[in-house]
Design a protein around this motif. Structure first.
Motif, PDB file in Angstrom:
ATOM      1  N   LEU A  25      -1.207   1.326   3.394  1.00 34.16           N
ATOM      2  CA  LEU A  25      -1.137   0.220   4.332  1.00 34.16           C
ATOM      3  C   LEU A  25       0.288  -0.273   4.485  1.00 34.16           C
ATOM      4  O   LEU A  25       1.050  -0.294   3.525  1.00 34.16           O
ATOM      5  CB  LEU A  25      -2.027  -0.933   3.845  1.00 34.16           C
ATOM      6  N   SER A  63      -0.010  -4.867   7.916  1.00 37.31           N
ATOM      7  CA  SER A  63      -1.455  -4.688   7.778  1.00 37.31           C
ATOM      8  C   SER A  63      -1.995  -5.456   6.582  1.00 37.31           C
ATOM      9  O   SER A  63      -3.083  -6.040   6.643  1.00 37.31           O
ATOM     10  CB  SER A  63      -1.793  -3.202   7.630  1.00 37.31           C
ATOM     11  N   ILE A  64      -1.240  -5.464   5.490  1.00 37.35           N
ATOM     12  CA  ILE A  64      -1.666  -6.185   4.289  1.00 37.35           C
ATOM     13  C   ILE A  64      -1.771  -7.686   4.579  1.00 37.35           C
ATOM     14  O   ILE A  64      -2.725  -8.344   4.167  1.00 37.35           O
ATOM     15  CB  ILE A  64      -0.699  -5.910   3.127  1.00 37.35           C
ATOM     16  N   ILE A  76      -4.864  -8.182   6.809  1.00 35.75           N
ATOM     17  CA  ILE A  76      -6.129  -7.981   6.097  1.00 35.75           C
ATOM     18  C   ILE A  76      -6.353  -9.059   5.044  1.00 35.75           C
ATOM     19  O   ILE A  76      -7.475  -9.561   4.880  1.00 35.75           O
ATOM     20  CB  ILE A  76      -6.157  -6.579   5.457  1.00 35.75           C
ATOM     21  N   SER A  77      -5.296  -9.413   4.308  1.00 39.69           N
ATOM     22  CA  SER A  77      -5.451 -10.321   3.168  1.00 39.69           C
ATOM     23  C   SER A  77      -5.533 -11.790   3.567  1.00 39.69           C
ATOM     24  O   SER A  77      -6.229 -12.568   2.902  1.00 39.69           O
ATOM     25  CB  SER A  77      -4.282 -10.144   2.185  1.00 39.69           C
ATOM     26  N   ASN A 122     -10.333  -9.595  -0.036  1.00 35.34           N
ATOM     27  CA  ASN A 122      -9.537  -8.677   0.778  1.00 35.34           C
ATOM     28  C   ASN A 122      -8.241  -8.267   0.095  1.00 35.34           C
ATOM     29  O   ASN A 122      -7.780  -7.141   0.256  1.00 35.34           O
ATOM     30  CB  ASN A 122      -9.241  -9.304   2.139  1.00 35.34           C
ATOM     31  N   SER A 123      -7.652  -9.180  -0.672  1.00 37.34           N
ATOM     32  CA  SER A 123      -6.444  -8.828  -1.420  1.00 37.34           C
ATOM     33  C   SER A 123      -6.752  -7.758  -2.458  1.00 37.34           C
ATOM     34  O   SER A 123      -5.993  -6.803  -2.633  1.00 37.34           O
ATOM     35  CB  SER A 123      -5.859 -10.075  -2.101  1.00 37.34           C
ATOM     36  N   SER A 144      -9.165  -5.620  -2.228  1.00 38.37           N
ATOM     37  CA  SER A 144      -9.430  -4.395  -1.478  1.00 38.37           C
ATOM     38  C   SER A 144      -8.141  -3.683  -1.101  1.00 38.37           C
ATOM     39  O   SER A 144      -8.060  -2.451  -1.149  1.00 38.37           O
ATOM     40  CB  SER A 144     -10.236  -4.710  -0.213  1.00 38.37           C
ATOM     41  N   CYS A 145      -7.109  -4.462  -0.729  1.00 40.58           N
ATOM     42  CA  CYS A 145      -5.809  -3.858  -0.404  1.00 40.58           C
ATOM     43  C   CYS A 145      -5.214  -3.168  -1.625  1.00 40.58           C
ATOM     44  O   CYS A 145      -4.638  -2.079  -1.508  1.00 40.58           O
ATOM     45  CB  CYS A 145      -4.843  -4.929   0.116  1.00 40.58           C
ATOM     46  N   ASP A 155      -7.202   0.040  -2.128  1.00 44.34           N
ATOM     47  CA  ASP A 155      -6.835   1.027  -1.115  1.00 44.34           C
ATOM     48  C   ASP A 155      -5.458   1.613  -1.403  1.00 44.34           C
ATOM     49  O   ASP A 155      -5.220   2.812  -1.201  1.00 44.34           O
ATOM     50  CB  ASP A 155      -6.849   0.401   0.282  1.00 44.34           C
ATOM     51  N   TYR A 156      -4.534   0.767  -1.853  1.00 46.46           N
ATOM     52  CA  TYR A 156      -3.182   1.236  -2.164  1.00 46.46           C
ATOM     53  C   TYR A 156      -3.197   2.223  -3.329  1.00 46.46           C
ATOM     54  O   TYR A 156      -2.551   3.265  -3.285  1.00 46.46           O
ATOM     55  CB  TYR A 156      -2.285   0.044  -2.501  1.00 46.46           C
TER      56      TYR A 156
END
Length: 245
Positions: free
Chosen positions: A111, A115-116, A119-120, A198-199, A201-202, A205-206
């Protein structure tokens, strides 16, 4: 949600073709990561601003709890509930072996910073304003059974996420968010919970981008044991939150 992406993509196409002279078709412009980030950020800002401007939802000041004050413990306990729910929920979704979202993340790569942020922070704010502060609030006013509003808002919240694995996860999370909103009537408490989710999740994902790391740890016994402990903590927190909120 339809208008803002259309404007962003057309503006990007004009910029690429008439400013940079790249002769790029709009299909290619729509595939650019920068366009995705711009769409995510501007769409959420526009939706949040629209709901606040039109007074569909009123944001309380920090600590406001209806006519009373929400102590910091309410915010902290709500965010902790969301935090400990992440591992059990992801373990449950991974057990369904859908892999649709994880494959999409691996294909997209890591990301970007924009985007972070979207999303966050911005997506949680806009989504809580719409689904809890807007939709659920109205349903709670119209229906005597609060679970009707909680479940409908959770369902509408979940179908926004497209991928079947995300739909399942966000529906369950949406029930928790909806219940907390019903107990507090404070959209900012739900925003704090959503931001935590969401944080995290980031971060996941990272870490798992382009690898099987996430799938591997989900199959390890120690993480299953940790998930069980998290679930027990979640139950205890829900019981405690039910009494203090």
């Amino acid at each position: 949600m339809i208008l803002v992406p259309a404007i962003v993509y057309v503006a990007g196409w004009i910029f690429e073709n008439y400013v940079l002279n790249n002769n790029m078709p709009i299909e290619d412009v729509m595939q650019l990561g920068s366009m995705d980030s711009a769409t995510l950020i501007l769409s959420n800002l526009f939706i949040a601003a629209l709901f606040i401007k039109r007074k569909y939802v009123k944001l309380p000041s920090f600590g406001q709890h209806g006519s009373d004050n929400s102590p910091a413990s309410v915010y902290l306990m709500a965010m902790l509930m969301m935090l400990v729910s992440i591992l059990p929920l992801n373990l449950f979704v991974s057990a369904l072996n859908l892999n649709d979202y994880s494959e999409a993340v691996a294909a997209d790569g890591q990301l970007s910073f924009a985007s972070i942020i979207g999303i966050s922070i911005l997506a949680p704010l806009a989504e809580e304003i719409v689904f809890r502060g807007g939709i659920e609030k109205k349903l709670l006013q119209w229906k005597t059974n609060p679970w009707i509003g909680i479940l409908i808002s959770a369902f509408m919240f979940s179908i926004l996420h497209f991928y079947p694995s995300l739909i399942i996860g966000t529906f369950i999370s949406g029930i928790l968010l909806g219940w907390v909103y019903y107990k507090t009537r404070n959209v900012m408490v739900c925003f704090g919970m959503h931001l935590v989710n969401n944080s995290a999740s980031c971060v996941i994902d990272y870490i798992s981008s382009g690898s099987s790391f996430y799938a591997d740890i989900m199959n390890q016994t120690r993480f299953i044991i940790i998930a069980i402990f998290c679930l027990l903590i979640l139950v205890a927190l829900i019981n405690r939150f039910r009494r203090i909120s």
